[in-house]
Scaffold this motif. Structure first.
Motif, PDB file in Angstrom:
ATOM      1  N   TRP A   1       8.101 -36.294  20.697  1.00  0.00           N
ATOM      2  CA  TRP A   1       9.326 -35.772  20.907  1.00  0.00           C
ATOM      3  C   TRP A   1       9.735 -35.221  22.260  1.00  0.00           C
ATOM      4  CZ3 TRP A   1      13.354 -34.351  17.623  1.00  0.00           C
ATOM      5  CH2 TRP A   1      13.070 -34.513  16.296  1.00  0.00           C
ATOM      6  N   PRO A  60      12.927 -37.227  23.800  1.00  0.00           N
ATOM      7  CA  PRO A  60      12.452 -37.730  22.394  1.00  0.00           C
ATOM      8  C   PRO A  60      12.484 -39.261  22.331  1.00  0.00           C
ATOM      9  CG  PRO A  60      13.780 -35.805  22.447  1.00  0.00           C
ATOM     10  CD  PRO A  60      13.852 -36.214  23.610  1.00  0.00           C
ATOM     11  N   ILE A  67       9.164 -41.065  17.342  1.00  0.00           N
ATOM     12  CA  ILE A  67       9.142 -39.876  16.127  1.00  0.00           C
ATOM     13  C   ILE A  67       9.161 -40.418  14.669  1.00  0.00           C
ATOM     14  CG2 ILE A  67      10.855 -38.313  15.005  1.00  0.00           C
ATOM     15  CD1 ILE A  67      11.873 -37.957  17.946  1.00  0.00           C
ATOM     16  N   LEU A  76      15.462 -27.674  21.369  1.00  0.00           N
ATOM     17  CA  LEU A  76      14.099 -28.233  20.678  1.00  0.00           C
ATOM     18  C   LEU A  76      13.142 -27.220  21.315  1.00  0.00           C
ATOM     19  CD1 LEU A  76      14.647 -32.012  20.629  1.00  0.00           C
ATOM     20  CD2 LEU A  76      15.488 -30.429  18.798  1.00  0.00           C
ATOM     21  N   MET A 123       5.321 -27.784  17.799  1.00  0.00           N
ATOM     22  CA  MET A 123       5.493 -28.663  16.734  1.00  0.00           C
ATOM     23  C   MET A 123       5.076 -28.092  15.239  1.00  0.00           C
ATOM     24  SD  MET A 123       6.691 -31.604  17.798  1.00  0.00           S
ATOM     25  CE  MET A 123       7.526 -30.819  19.389  1.00  0.00           C
ATOM     26  N   ALA A 162       8.213 -32.203  13.165  1.00  0.00           N
ATOM     27  CA  ALA A 162       9.521 -32.034  14.109  1.00  0.00           C
ATOM     28  C   ALA A 162       9.397 -30.528  14.840  1.00  0.00           C
ATOM     29  CB  ALA A 162      10.540 -31.980  13.411  1.00  0.00           C
TER      30      ALA A 162
END
Length: 322
Positions: free
Chosen positions: A112, A121, A126, A246, A250, A256
């Motif tokens: 990310w 990212p 991912i 973001l 995590m 995510a």
């Protein structure tokens, strides 16, 4: 006439010590008497913080953490006792939090764009991280503390950023005591630990930060005396990708970044290592599960929740009156 304790006590002077570490700064406010060697204390505090960084940084290629991550599965790796102590605590809180605190998120952190591998990212990384079978920490890592070693039992990639800063503050508190200091406040970023109270007899006053993006403002005050506090939130370390915000923490269960109504969680604990890890765990767990988890574990925590009407506070323990 006999002298009172205040008359016999050596006078104290407030000194402020600080220095760079872990991409931020460590600091210590010390009520010191004349017996304290300030330069030696500054040196030892800096070494304590730097030692944790050199052992547990995912950014330093020579760190013990990177050595462990690069080691083949089922290969024992010699580790310093400090790192084994942190790993043992991390494993315990991972279990107690039902995986909300999960140091085995290194691949997700990198994917990310929050790690050393990349600064944005990467869709392929991912997807690969999401397709990997989740492995509980106690199954992915084995510790042998008497022998000073650990080994991965599965191809996990560890990240200790949710606990290492708190542990560094604990090491600083230990240094302060070794130097005979009885009144001090050690800090590193949003993690703090009080050694006693102030020499004046009152607790240390610590600002509770308002979770505002792009500015620093105090929302309240916490009083500390022989106590640690840590805060985790979604507002200080983050990436902007288009219109998306973001957070750097995590959620391994979603593969995510954290995306819930919790703006920040502040936790009081005996050690800063525990406060740091639990603040991270409760942030990941979210407002419902996190509050229930904190209640079951008897934690003293303050949740700041983002609601349409504004920030809402939910407190437990000493925060219940907030």
């Amino acid at each position: 006439m006999p002298k009172t304790s205040s008359e016999t006590a050596a006078p104290c002077t407030r000194i402020a010590l600080h220095g760079p570490t872990m991409g931020t700064r460590w600091s210590a406010s010390v009520d010191a008497d004349g017996a304290v060697n300030q330069e030696a204390l500054r040196r030892d505090l800096a070494f304590a913080a730097q030692q944790v960084d050199m052992q547990m940084s995912p950014w330093k290629p020579e760190s013990d953490l990177v050595r462990l991550n690069r080691a083949p599965v089922d290969t024992w790796v010699d580790l310093p006792p400090e790192m084994l102590e942190v790993l043992a605590c991390a494993m315990d809180i991972h279990r107690q939090s039902a995986g909300a605190f999960d140091p085995c998120v290194g691949a997700l952190v990198d994917a990310w764009g929050f790690g050393a591998a990349r600064d944005a990212p990467d869709a392929a990384a991912i997807q690969a991280a999401r397709q990997a079978v989740p492995i509980p920490m106690h199954k992915g890592l084995e510790l042998d503390r008497p022998a000073g070693r650990a080994r991965k039992r599965a191809p996990v990639q560890l990240d200790l950023c949710g606990i290492a800063k708190g542990y560094a503050v604990d090491r600083m508190a230990a240094v302060l005591r070794q130097h005979g200091v009885r009144h001090a406040l050690a800090a590193l970023d949003g993690e703090l630990r009080a050694v006693g109270g102030q020499a004046s007899g009152v607790p240390w006053a610590v600002a509770l930060e308002s979770p505002d993006v792009g500015r620093r403002a105090a929302r309240g005050v916490i009083e500390l005396e022989d106590l640690a506090v840590a805060t985790s939130g979604d507002y200080r370390h983050y990436l902007k990708v288009g219109d998306a915000h973001l957070a750097h923490t995590m959620d391994a269960r979603r593969a995510a970044p954290v995306n819930n109504a919790v703006a920040s969680v502040t936790v009081l604990a005996r050690t800063c290592m525990e406060a740091d890890a639990w603040a991270t765990a409760l942030l990941v767990a979210g407002p419902g599960e996190g509050l229930a988890l904190a209640q079951r574990r008897g934690l003293e925590a303050l949740f700041l929740l983002r609601r349409p009407e504004g920030l809402v506070e939910l407190g437990l323990g000493r925060f219940a009156a907030s």
